[in-house]
Every structure is written in structure tokens, then in C-alpha cells.
Design a protein around this motif. Structure first.
Motif, PDB file in Angstrom:
ATOM      1  N   ILE A  11       0.839  -1.197   0.000  1.00 31.47           N
ATOM      2  CA  ILE A  11       0.000   0.000   0.000  1.00 31.47           C
ATOM      3  C   ILE A  11       0.877   1.251   0.000  1.00 31.47           C
ATOM      4  CG2 ILE A  11      -1.652   1.347   1.351  1.00 31.47           C
ATOM      5  CD1 ILE A  11      -2.906  -1.285   2.247  1.00 31.47           C
ATOM      6  N   ASP A  12       1.939   1.239   0.786  1.00 29.46           N
ATOM      7  CA  ASP A  12       2.846   2.391   0.837  1.00 29.46           C
ATOM      8  C   ASP A  12       3.498   2.638  -0.522  1.00 29.46           C
ATOM      9  OD1 ASP A  12       2.176   2.565   3.491  1.00 29.46           O
ATOM     10  OD2 ASP A  12       4.061   1.715   4.245  1.00 29.46           O
ATOM     11  N   SER A  13       3.835   1.555  -1.217  1.00 29.79           N
ATOM     12  CA  SER A  13       4.446   1.687  -2.539  1.00 29.79           C
ATOM     13  C   SER A  13       3.450   2.269  -3.538  1.00 29.79           C
ATOM     14  CB  SER A  13       4.934   0.318  -3.020  1.00 29.79           C
ATOM     15  OG  SER A  13       5.389   0.379  -4.356  1.00 29.79           O
ATOM     16  N   VAL A  14       2.210   1.781  -3.496  1.00 33.63           N
ATOM     17  CA  VAL A  14       1.169   2.301  -4.386  1.00 33.63           C
ATOM     18  C   VAL A  14       0.902   3.770  -4.079  1.00 33.63           C
ATOM     19  CG1 VAL A  14      -1.263   2.103  -5.041  1.00 33.63           C
ATOM     20  CG2 VAL A  14       0.122   0.045  -4.785  1.00 33.63           C
ATOM     21  N   ALA A  15       0.891   4.118  -2.790  1.00 34.53           N
ATOM     22  CA  ALA A  15       0.639   5.509  -2.389  1.00 34.53           C
ATOM     23  C   ALA A  15       1.708   6.441  -2.932  1.00 34.53           C
ATOM     24  CB  ALA A  15       0.563   5.607  -0.867  1.00 34.53           C
ATOM     25  N   ARG A  16       2.948   5.989  -2.896  1.00 30.13           N
ATOM     26  CA  ARG A  16       4.024   6.840  -3.427  1.00 30.13           C
ATOM     27  C   ARG A  16       3.869   7.021  -4.937  1.00 30.13           C
ATOM     28  NH1 ARG A  16       8.855   8.883  -1.737  1.00 30.13           N
ATOM     29  NH2 ARG A  16      10.219   9.527  -3.452  1.00 30.13           N
ATOM     30  N   GLU A  17       3.602   5.909  -5.640  1.00 33.87           N
ATOM     31  CA  GLU A  17       3.448   6.023  -7.092  1.00 33.87           C
ATOM     32  C   GLU A  17       2.258   6.905  -7.436  1.00 33.87           C
ATOM     33  OE1 GLU A  17       2.742   3.348 -11.128  1.00 33.87           O
ATOM     34  OE2 GLU A  17       3.396   2.345  -9.284  1.00 33.87           O
ATOM     35  N   LEU A  18       1.166   6.776  -6.695  1.00 28.16           N
ATOM     36  CA  LEU A  18      -0.008   7.603  -6.946  1.00 28.16           C
ATOM     37  C   LEU A  18       0.328   9.088  -6.772  1.00 28.16           C
ATOM     38  CD1 LEU A  18      -3.648   7.059  -6.140  1.00 28.16           C
ATOM     39  CD2 LEU A  18      -2.587   8.999  -5.000  1.00 28.16           C
ATOM     40  N   THR A  19       1.100   9.392  -5.730  1.00 27.70           N
ATOM     41  CA  THR A  19       1.496  10.778  -5.486  1.00 27.70           C
ATOM     42  C   THR A  19       2.373  11.294  -6.617  1.00 27.70           C
ATOM     43  OG1 THR A  19       1.421  10.321  -3.103  1.00 27.70           O
ATOM     44  CG2 THR A  19       2.555  12.324  -3.804  1.00 27.70           C
ATOM     45  N   GLU A  20       3.304  10.476  -7.067  1.00 23.08           N
ATOM     46  CA  GLU A  20       4.178  10.884  -8.161  1.00 23.08           C
ATOM     47  C   GLU A  20       3.377  11.108  -9.448  1.00 23.08           C
ATOM     48  OE1 GLU A  20       6.844   7.594  -8.034  1.00 23.08           O
ATOM     49  OE2 GLU A  20       8.214   8.546  -6.581  1.00 23.08           O
ATOM     50  N   ARG A  21       2.369  10.282  -9.668  1.00 16.26           N
ATOM     51  CA  ARG A  21       1.522  10.466 -10.849  1.00 16.26           C
ATOM     52  C   ARG A  21       0.736  11.776 -10.754  1.00 16.26           C
ATOM     53  NH1 ARG A  21      -0.074   5.875 -14.092  1.00 16.26           N
ATOM     54  NH2 ARG A  21       1.292   4.085 -13.735  1.00 16.26           N
ATOM     55  N   HIS A  22       0.302  12.119  -9.552  1.00 18.19           N
ATOM     56  CA  HIS A  22      -0.399  13.391  -9.382  1.00 18.19           C
ATOM     57  C   HIS A  22       0.553  14.574  -9.607  1.00 18.19           C
ATOM     58  CE1 HIS A  22      -3.797  11.113  -7.864  1.00 18.19           C
ATOM     59  NE2 HIS A  22      -4.501  12.237  -7.810  1.00 18.19           N
ATOM     60  N   ALA A  23       1.789  14.432  -9.169  1.00 20.88           N
ATOM     61  CA  ALA A  23       2.763  15.501  -9.417  1.00 20.88           C
ATOM     62  C   ALA A  23       2.970  15.695 -10.914  1.00 20.88           C
ATOM     63  CB  ALA A  23       4.084  15.174  -8.730  1.00 20.88           C
ATOM     64  N   ALA A  24       3.021  14.597 -11.644  1.00 20.75           N
ATOM     65  CA  ALA A  24       3.166  14.683 -13.102  1.00 20.75           C
ATOM     66  C   ALA A  24       1.937  15.336 -13.725  1.00 20.75           C
ATOM     67  CB  ALA A  24       3.387  13.291 -13.693  1.00 20.75           C
ATOM     68  N   ALA A  25       0.737  15.041 -13.184  1.00 20.78           N
ATOM     69  CA  ALA A  25      -0.488  15.648 -13.705  1.00 20.78           C
ATOM     70  C   ALA A  25      -0.501  17.152 -13.446  1.00 20.78           C
ATOM     71  CB  ALA A  25      -1.713  14.989 -13.078  1.00 20.78           C
ATOM     72  N   VAL A  26      -0.039  17.561 -12.267  1.00 18.85           N
ATOM     73  CA  VAL A  26       0.051  18.986 -11.957  1.00 18.85           C
ATOM     74  C   VAL A  26       1.004  19.667 -12.950  1.00 18.85           C
ATOM     75  CG1 VAL A  26       0.856  20.683 -10.261  1.00 18.85           C
ATOM     76  CG2 VAL A  26      -0.549  18.754  -9.525  1.00 18.85           C
ATOM     77  N   ALA A  27       2.174  19.053 -13.181  1.00 21.21           N
ATOM     78  CA  ALA A  27       3.146  19.626 -14.108  1.00 21.21           C
ATOM     79  C   ALA A  27       2.555  19.737 -15.515  1.00 21.21           C
ATOM     80  CB  ALA A  27       4.416  18.780 -14.124  1.00 21.21           C
ATOM     81  N   ALA A  28       1.809  18.701 -15.937  1.00 28.98           N
ATOM     82  CA  ALA A  28       1.204  18.725 -17.274  1.00 28.98           C
ATOM     83  C   ALA A  28       0.164  19.833 -17.380  1.00 28.98           C
ATOM     84  CB  ALA A  28       0.570  17.368 -17.581  1.00 28.98           C
TER      85      ALA A  28
END
Length: 335
Positions: free
Chosen positions: A32-49
Motif C-alpha cells: 500500500i505504501d508503494s502504491v501511495a508513493r506512485e499515486l502521489t508521483e503520478r499526481h505531481a506529473a499531472a500537476v506539471a502537465a
């Protein structure tokens, strides 16, 4: 902007949900912690986009509202779990982040959901004085109703209605591997088994008044086992519509119309069934100039600003919390 999850990550999210629902309470968990980190990183990429597309510099943005992903919602056990690391998102984007919107409400005795009604109330203020309902059809359905009148004295309330798209999506995925019943094509080719719909409605939960909420996993596919894929899709679509009709029994001022947001509004079969079973005009929120694909994201941006201003984000009428309550955790980027 919208950044869809690929199927591999969707599968990881489903695994995180299964693991969370098996736990007595939230606790550290490697996957779950690993998925949470990846989800956060994906959101950071969405913000940048989004910033790149809009031509906006991050330094000019005051706040990001970050809901994250609900992996388990258990208000009956006084907890709810949305994964996503607000502090990490603040570091990755360089923007202040508000996250964890639901925990304070649940800790205070509320359901922790739905939270979008605060934004619905702001939007509905511009529609006049007729009674109206805003229906969100995501994985779980929820309704916000407003009585006749205007301003803060207007009666209102919200609660979950039952499954939205979740059961339909799950049945289609199990049947042909698709993520959803695109355009209601399967449901339109199948037959509704009304006795199955009636059996699925035979739960005390539907007789409870709001506020009340559900986890996506509170309902399963057992009732449609043995039905063809098309009949299963049709029956589950009818069930979703029937739960909304049932929900209207718990609304103090029957709405003049229902405005629908969320993915379910793209399903014409579901929209037609809603109109037939509720006996009310049903329209996508675009009919009044709102953006149904962005409304939930807009709601959490709005809630983030309310958090920064120390304003409530939930009320006794919306989540059952004893008094108007603010929530959210504020994370600032490193200096």
C-alpha cells in the motif's frame, strides 16, 4: 487535464483496496505504501502537465487540493483511508498542498463522505430557487439535495445512494476485460431481471435516512451470478437507478430535476433508467454550464481554499458530523 491510469496501475490500486479492506485499521503496509508513493508521483506529473498546458508557473499557484485515492471507507469503525502523500506532493510540485480531507470528520463522529456538497451548494446558488438535486455517479453514487429557496437558510442534505458505476464496471471487467460499459452498449442489449433488482434493494441500509455512506466494496456481484453479461449489465444499471429512486424517499423537498455529474452521466441507458424510475427530469450538469468531468476535482480545489481559510468542509446535514467541521492537512513545500 485528465491523466488516465494504465491497467497495470489500476490493478495495483485494486490490490491495495483488497489489502486495506482486510485490515482492522490503517497501518503501515509495504505494498500500500508503494502504491501511495506512485499515486502521489503520478499526481505531481499531472500537476506539471496542467501547468505546462495552461502556461502557468508553479510559483503563482497558491494551493493544490489533493484527495488521493480511497482504498477503504469504514465510518462504522470510525476510520477512512485515502492514500496519497501530501507532503511529498508539496515537495515534488513546489506548491502548498491540502490533503486528508476526511479523517477529521470521521474522528468527530461524521461519515467522512460525501464532501463535494460544499461545492455543490456554491454552484447551486446561481441556479435560482427551485428545489434541485445534484447526483454524482462515480464508483459509489451520492446525492446532494436542496429545498426551495435561496441562501444559507435553504434546506439541504447529502448522502450516498448506493453503487454508482462500480458494480457495472466490475461485471463488465469480469466478463470481457473492458473497464466499463461504454455508452451503455451492453446494458442496452440485455434484459433487466426485476426480481434481482428487488432482491438487491432488500437491505435495511436503503431504509436509513441520510447522512450515510458506503465503501465501494459493500456490494458484490453475487446477485447477478448466472446472468449473461448483457443481462447482468442491464440489471446492475437498473439497480443503480433504483437506488436513486429509493434515495428520494429521504429527501425533505422533492427536487424539480436531477443534475448528474461523474462518469455515469456518459451512460445513456443509465440516464434513461434514472428518469424512468425517479419520474423526474434528469440531465447532465453541462445543461447548466458545469463541467461534469472536472466537478470533483474543482470541488477539492474549493475545499482546499476553505481549509486554508479555516472554514467548514462538512456539516451535520452532509456527513452527520455533530457540528460544522473543517478538515484537511496542510503541507508546505521546503523553503
Amino acid at each position: 487535464t485528465t491523466e488516465p491510469y494504465d491497467e497495470a496501475f489500476r490493478a495495483r490500486l485494486r490490490g491495495a483496496m483488497a489489502a486495506a479492506l482486510a485490515m482492522a485499521a490503517p497501518a503501515p503496509h509495504a505494498e500500500i505504501d508503494s502504491v501511495a508513493r506512485e499515486l502521489t508521483e503520478r499526481h505531481a506529473a499531472a500537476v506539471a502537465a496542467l501547468l505546462a498546458e495552461a502556461g502557468v508557473d508553479a510559483s503563482t499557484v497558491d494551493v493544490v487540493g489533493f484527495h488521493g485515492q480511497t482504498i477503504a471507507h469504514r465510518p462504522d469503525r470510525r476510520w477512512t483511508w485515502q492514500i496519497g502523500d501530501g507532503a511529498l506532493l508539496a515537495r515534488l510540485t513546489g506548491i502548498k498542498v491540502v490533503s486528508d480531507f476526511r479523517s477529521a470528520d470521521v474522528a468527530a463522529g461524521g461519515q467522512g463522505a460525501p464532501l463535494a456538497p460544499a461545492y455543490h451548494r456554491a454552484l447551486v446558488a446561481g441556479l435560482g430557487s427551485e428545489p434541485v438535486a445534484v447526483l454524482n455517479l462515480g464508483g459509489v453514487g451520492n446525492i446532494t439535495w436542496f429545498g426551495a429557496g435561496a441562501g444559507d437558510a435553504r434546506q439541504w442534505g447529502s448522502f450516498d445512494t448506493g453503487p454508482g458505476n462500480a458494480l457495472i464496471d466490475d461485471r463488465v471487467r469480469a466478463g470481457n476485460g473492458s473497464s466499463h460499459d461504454a455508452g451503455g452498449a451492453l446494458a442496452s442489449s440485455g434484459s433487466v431481471h426485476e426480481q434481482v433488482v428487488d432482491a438487491m434493494l432488500d437491505l435495511d441500509w436503503f431504509d436509513l435516512p441520510g447522512p450515510k455512506s458506503l465503501d465501494r466494496a459493500d456490494f458484490g456481484l453475487g446477485a447477478v451470478r448466472g446472468l449473461s453479461l448483457a443481462d447482468g449489465a442491464a440489471t446492475l444499471t437498473a439497480f443503480t437507478a433504483a437506488t436513486v429512486a429509493q434515495a428520494l424517499r429521504h429527501v425533505a423537498d422533492r427536487p424539480a430535476r436531477i443534475l448528474v455529474t461523474g462518469g455515469g452521466r456518459h451512460n445513456p441507458v443509465l440516464m434513461a433508467m434514472l428518469e424512468r424510475r425517479t419520474g423526474l427530469p434528469v440531465a447532465p450538469v453541462e445543461a447548466v454550464g458545469w463541467d461534469g468531468d472536472a466537478l470533483e476535482a474543482e470541488a477539492f480545489a474549493y475545499l482546499a481554499v476553505r481549509v486554508l481559510q479555516g472554514l467548514p468542509t462538512s456539516w451535520p446535514e452532509t456527513t452527520g458530523v455533530p457540528k460544522a467541521t473543517g478538515g484537511g492537512q496542510i503541507s508546505s513545500p521546503p523553503l
